[in-house]
Design a protein around this motif. Sequence first.
Motif, PDB file in Angstrom:
ATOM      1  N   THR A 169       0.871  -1.169   0.152  1.00 57.15           N
ATOM      2  CA  THR A 169       0.023   0.079   0.047  1.00 57.15           C
ATOM      3  C   THR A 169       1.066   1.160   0.056  1.00 57.15           C
ATOM      4  OG1 THR A 169      -1.575  -1.349   1.121  1.00 57.15           O
ATOM      5  CG2 THR A 169      -2.073   1.155   1.102  1.00 57.15           C
ATOM      6  N   LYS A 170       0.679   1.965  -1.055  1.00 60.21           N
ATOM      7  CA  LYS A 170       1.624   3.098  -1.123  1.00 60.21           C
ATOM      8  C   LYS A 170       0.946   4.749  -0.716  1.00 60.21           C
ATOM      9  CE  LYS A 170       4.234   0.631  -3.337  1.00 60.21           C
ATOM     10  NZ  LYS A 170       5.409  -0.029  -2.712  1.00 60.21           N
ATOM     11  N   GLU A 171       1.843   5.502  -0.197  1.00 61.90           N
ATOM     12  CA  GLU A 171       1.517   7.001   0.235  1.00 61.90           C
ATOM     13  C   GLU A 171       1.628   7.795  -1.026  1.00 61.90           C
ATOM     14  OE1 GLU A 171       2.783   8.428   3.849  1.00 61.90           O
ATOM     15  OE2 GLU A 171       1.782  10.299   3.502  1.00 61.90           O
ATOM     16  N   GLY A 172       0.738   8.324  -1.576  1.00 67.31           N
ATOM     17  CA  GLY A 172       0.723   9.606  -2.719  1.00 67.31           C
ATOM     18  C   GLY A 172       0.650  10.841  -1.962  1.00 67.31           C
ATOM     19  N   CYS A 173      -0.510  11.378  -1.815  1.00 66.21           N
ATOM     20  CA  CYS A 173      -0.984  12.579  -1.717  1.00 66.21           C
ATOM     21  C   CYS A 173      -1.196  12.800  -0.113  1.00 66.21           C
ATOM     22  CB  CYS A 173      -2.367  13.128  -2.451  1.00 66.21           C
ATOM     23  SG  CYS A 173      -4.008  12.342  -2.079  1.00 66.21           S
ATOM     24  N   ALA A 174      -1.531  11.710   0.493  1.00 63.91           N
ATOM     25  CA  ALA A 174      -1.806  11.951   2.105  1.00 63.91           C
ATOM     26  C   ALA A 174      -3.108  12.901   2.415  1.00 63.91           C
ATOM     27  CB  ALA A 174      -0.671  12.317   2.665  1.00 63.91           C
ATOM     28  N   GLY A 181      -3.276   0.392  -5.412  1.00 61.25           N
ATOM     29  CA  GLY A 181      -4.516   1.118  -5.255  1.00 61.25           C
ATOM     30  C   GLY A 181      -5.358   0.944  -6.444  1.00 61.25           C
ATOM     31  N   VAL A 182      -5.120   0.995  -7.551  1.00 59.68           N
ATOM     32  CA  VAL A 182      -5.773   0.816  -8.697  1.00 59.68           C
ATOM     33  C   VAL A 182      -6.408  -0.713  -8.743  1.00 59.68           C
ATOM     34  CG1 VAL A 182      -5.743   0.403 -11.185  1.00 59.68           C
ATOM     35  CG2 VAL A 182      -4.727   2.550 -10.033  1.00 59.68           C
ATOM     36  N   LEU A 183      -5.405  -1.429  -8.426  1.00 59.98           N
ATOM     37  CA  LEU A 183      -5.798  -2.923  -8.185  1.00 59.98           C
ATOM     38  C   LEU A 183      -6.897  -3.080  -7.410  1.00 59.98           C
ATOM     39  CD1 LEU A 183      -2.522  -4.631  -8.521  1.00 59.98           C
ATOM     40  CD2 LEU A 183      -4.182  -4.981 -10.012  1.00 59.98           C
TER      41      LEU A 183
END
Lengths: 298, 182
Positions: B35-40, B104-106
Amino acid sequence: MSVSDLRLFEMRRPADLPDVCAVLAERVSRSEPTVLLAGGTDWLVEQETRPAFAKEAALPLVLDVSRLPALRGITLDGDRLRIGAAATYLDMRRDPAVLARAPMLERMGRDIGAIQIQARGTLGGNLATASPAADGVTALAAYDATLVVHSVRGERRIPFASLQTAYKRSTRAADEVIVAVEIDLPPAGSPWIWRKVGTRRAQSISKVALAGVAVREGDRLTRLGLGMASVAPVTALLSRVRTLATSRPLRDLTAADIDAAVDADVSPIDDIRSTRDYRAHCARSVVRAFLRDLGAPV
Amino acid sequence: MKISFKVNGAARELDAPPLQRLLDALRLVLGLTGTKEGCAEGECGACTVLLDGEPVNACLVPVGQCQGREITTVEGLGAAGHLSPLQRCFIDHGGAQCGICTPGVLISAEHLLRRNPDPDDDAIREALAGNLCRCTGYQRIIESVRAAAVLRRADARDVGDPRDVGDARGARDVSHDRQEAP
């Protein structure tokens, strides 16, 4: 503040609604800051961007109300729809009663944000934040919804028209918990509109949004509810448009009269999302479009 | 605050600050760095996980609100060597490039296909509207999801039980074994 500061907050999960009301009443009486947290889609973002609290003791206590049974659930009793304040937009979009009797709410919920936001955001949170750009509140304005609030003093009902007093200010007392909204629905199949003008269909804050519901008998409107977002310090009820459009046959409405009523009802501003002139233009256009759909020759 | 919940089917217990973001609990405490962090701030969808089966931005979920609930992360969909049909289609159809948005897309696509096994392109685009990608231009992502839908429907016909579609359950168990919290 940064996200790491979120670790400093204390959060409690009250057992039930009386528990929430009691804790809230006690803390308000001592002027201690308290936050009721549901989906967190606004509040958590605000914490990350706000200035740091002066000292840890000043941090608000967070009360998690997201799972309280008294704040959840959607029920239809005759023509009265009751939506729990902590029901999510996704709950609302899937609810059979909403789909059958309040399709405008379902349509609005689709635009309030992407599905990740719909799965967390709530009408109660939208009302508590009290932004005049709030899509959910705009829809409630069109339905002339009633807020049901609770406190240690008992239950109180606040008609939408007497809720908002100024930018992000309302007549709800600091120790009152939003429990539900109630809507006296128009007959099934009544015309409605939801029109959001923004940079994206969802995932953007409205430049202008119009919510409308109507009951038409022949060439006359016997009920017209309107709400408009992002054109005034509070959600605009467009009272002059309502009065105009219900005061004469639809065929006698003119574009000039409608535009003049809209102009008198809104007071848009220039800001980072749009300009005053564009908002005024959109406001006139979407109201005319709804009345045109209803049969006005405009 | 002590929090008990299920992550990718396995019971987990944490003692964490209640307002800690679920995103940080997953990545920093449980070691689930898929799970990634992008914009928060709930805009980009890189941190999308399923909470009781619904997609949420883990950057906007306090872990204290997860008591008794079930979380599915990208690790719960499949693992290297045991990819789910959906993951496999993203590779085969160029749906993933830099990869930051892909978990997230998945998850959003998995949610869509569980509820709608035969989505049209509009439905796919709407389901993925909360997931920003700066590499692919989205078209290949749409094609990947469309291909996965076809594959899953074919699998469902073969298996005969739609509930089994795309679960890659064996892979999920493997991922649990590898991702025990420190």
